[in-house]
Scaffold this motif. Structure first.
Motif, PDB file in Angstrom:
ATOM      1  N   UNK A 223      14.024   9.297 -11.934  1.00  0.00           N
ATOM      2  CA  UNK A 223      12.758   9.822 -12.443  1.00  0.00           C
ATOM      3  C   UNK A 223      12.233   8.911 -13.543  1.00  0.00           C
ATOM      4  N   UNK A 224      10.913   8.709 -13.606  1.00  0.00           N
ATOM      5  CA  UNK A 224      10.359   7.764 -14.586  1.00  0.00           C
ATOM      6  C   UNK A 224      10.529   8.186 -16.038  1.00  0.00           C
ATOM      7  N   UNK A 225      10.756   9.482 -16.278  1.00  0.00           N
ATOM      8  CA  UNK A 225      10.884   9.970 -17.653  1.00  0.00           C
ATOM      9  C   UNK A 225      12.340  10.089 -18.110  1.00  0.00           C
ATOM     10  N   UNK A 226      13.278   9.654 -17.268  1.00  0.00           N
ATOM     11  CA  UNK A 226      14.694   9.810 -17.612  1.00  0.00           C
ATOM     12  C   UNK A 226      15.411   8.463 -17.547  1.00  0.00           C
ATOM     13  N   UNK A 227      16.156   8.154 -18.596  1.00  0.00           N
ATOM     14  CA  UNK A 227      16.934   6.917 -18.669  1.00  0.00           C
ATOM     15  C   UNK A 227      18.378   7.294 -19.001  1.00  0.00           C
ATOM     16  N   UNK A 228      19.299   6.965 -18.103  1.00  0.00           N
ATOM     17  CA  UNK A 228      20.713   7.299 -18.300  1.00  0.00           C
ATOM     18  C   UNK A 228      21.523   6.014 -18.372  1.00  0.00           C
ATOM     19  N   UNK A 229      22.301   5.875 -19.441  1.00  0.00           N
ATOM     20  CA  UNK A 229      23.176   4.720 -19.608  1.00  0.00           C
ATOM     21  C   UNK A 229      24.604   5.197 -19.851  1.00  0.00           C
ATOM     22  N   UNK A 230      25.558   4.396 -19.411  1.00  0.00           N
ATOM     23  CA  UNK A 230      26.974   4.715 -19.570  1.00  0.00           C
ATOM     24  C   UNK A 230      27.604   3.715 -20.531  1.00  0.00           C
ATOM     25  N   UNK A 231      28.328   4.232 -21.515  1.00  0.00           N
ATOM     26  CA  UNK A 231      29.093   3.387 -22.431  1.00  0.00           C
ATOM     27  C   UNK A 231      30.499   3.240 -21.868  1.00  0.00           C
ATOM     28  N   UNK A 232      30.883   2.056 -21.369  1.00  0.00           N
ATOM     29  CA  UNK A 232      32.198   1.892 -20.724  1.00  0.00           C
ATOM     30  C   UNK A 232      33.351   2.106 -21.697  1.00  0.00           C
ATOM     31  N   UNK A 233      34.459   2.515 -21.159  1.00  0.00           N
ATOM     32  CA  UNK A 233      35.643   2.744 -21.985  1.00  0.00           C
ATOM     33  C   UNK A 233      36.129   1.456 -22.641  1.00  0.00           C
ATOM     34  N   UNK A 234      35.893   0.309 -22.000  1.00  0.00           N
ATOM     35  CA  UNK A 234      36.369  -0.950 -22.560  1.00  0.00           C
ATOM     36  C   UNK A 234      35.320  -1.647 -23.428  1.00  0.00           C
TER      37      UNK A 234
END
Length: 305
Positions: A223-234
């Motif tokens: 969706x254009x209004x949603x930004x999801x990022x993942x912070x890796x464990x390493x």
């Protein structure tokens, strides 16, 4: 409709929202704005809360509760304060109009008897927010949860916090209704999320629940209004803190919502809020970009098969 968005809850939310203020207006925000304006007028009149209380035959606590939006004042109370502060007729009418809007009821107030006060306040604030920045190191944020995942989260905490068993369904229902602010066609909330990678690995419910939840993260991330990022464990961990939600408003100061096991609180002091803004920027900088985050979510889905 994205997977996990329960049709009955979505329909209920639309009905309730149609009975509230239009144009993203929230009575919760109006009450806070009214309280702040009344405090500003008192200070301009060089009066203390004790002096106003004595003049009106009130307790000082009543003046404080009105200014901090801990209580909803009657129209007569607002009129009495405006008279004490010698407010001119034009500004008086503006504030009375603000009081009228503040007295309206939002859909979230249907849940006041079964949800913590701070949480229903958050629901009211989110309705008028334009941006939300959410760091979550433990669970998928409520705005992105499937109904099944939300149910597992609520069931897990119920024996510890000991809210009434009947409140489980109310909490899940409110969480699903809350999500309409990111799914609605008209001015959806812009949501930026950074998830610790452990969130994708920590199971709530069985593998089916987790696969559906991670699939929903992928769907919503498009969706254009949603930004999801993942912070890796390493990756380097730039901020050693629990979850926080930073809300931005078009005509109201920023607010940060902090939730703990037995309660929650709001941070509104400008310098402290700015600190959370810097913290989120650091988290975003260290996290995978959006495309790489989607790839990480897809890889994790395979681990849940």
């Amino acid at each position: 409709m994205p997977s996990g968005a329960s049709a009955p809850y979505a329909s209920t939310a639309r009905v309730r929202r149609s009975t509230g203020l239009s144009d993203r207006g929230s009575p919760t925000v109006r009450r806070r704005r009214l309280g702040q304006e009344l405090r500003r007028l008192r200070e301009r009149a060089a009066l203390t809360g004790d002096q106003v209380a004595a003049q009106l035959g009130w307790s000082a606590a009543k003046v404080s509760r009105i200014e901090t939006a801990k209580t909803s004042p009657r129209k007569a109370d607002v009129e009495a304060l405006l008279e004490a502060y010698e407010v001119d007729s034009g500004q008086r009418q503006e504030l009375l109009d603000l009081h009228r809007d503040a007295a309206k009821k939002g859909w979230w107030e249907d849940y006041q008897s079964s949800l913590p006060h701070e949480y229903t306040t958050l629901l009211g604030l989110e309705v008028e927010a334009t941006y939300a920045r959410n760091w979550e190191p433990q669970v998928v944020p409520g705005l992105l949860q499937t109904e099944e995942y939300a149910l597992e989260i609520v069931k897990a905490v119920q024996p510890i916090t000991r809210f009434a068993q009947g409140g489980v369904r109310s909490r899940v229902e409110a969480r699903m209704a809350r999500q309409q602010i990111i799914l609605q066609d008209d001015q959806p909330l812009n949501l930026m999320v950074v998830l610790d990678e452990s969130v994708l690995l920590r199971g709530f419910g069985d593998a089916t629940v987790m696969r559906a939840q991670l699939d929903r993260l992928l769907s919503l991330s498009e969706l254009p209004n949603i930004r999801i990022q993942v912070l890796p464990l390493d990756a380097d961990h730039p901020v050693n803190t629990g979850s926080f939600l930073h809300l931005k408003f078009p005509e109201f100061h920023d607010v940060v919502y902090l939730e703990s096991l037995f309660g929650a609180r709001f941070v509104e002091e400008e310098e402290t809020v700015y600190g959370y803004e810097i913290a989120f920027d650091r988290l975003q900088a260290e996290a995978l970009d959006v495309d790489a985050s989607r790839d990480q979510i897809r890889k994790t889905i395979e681990r849940w098969k």
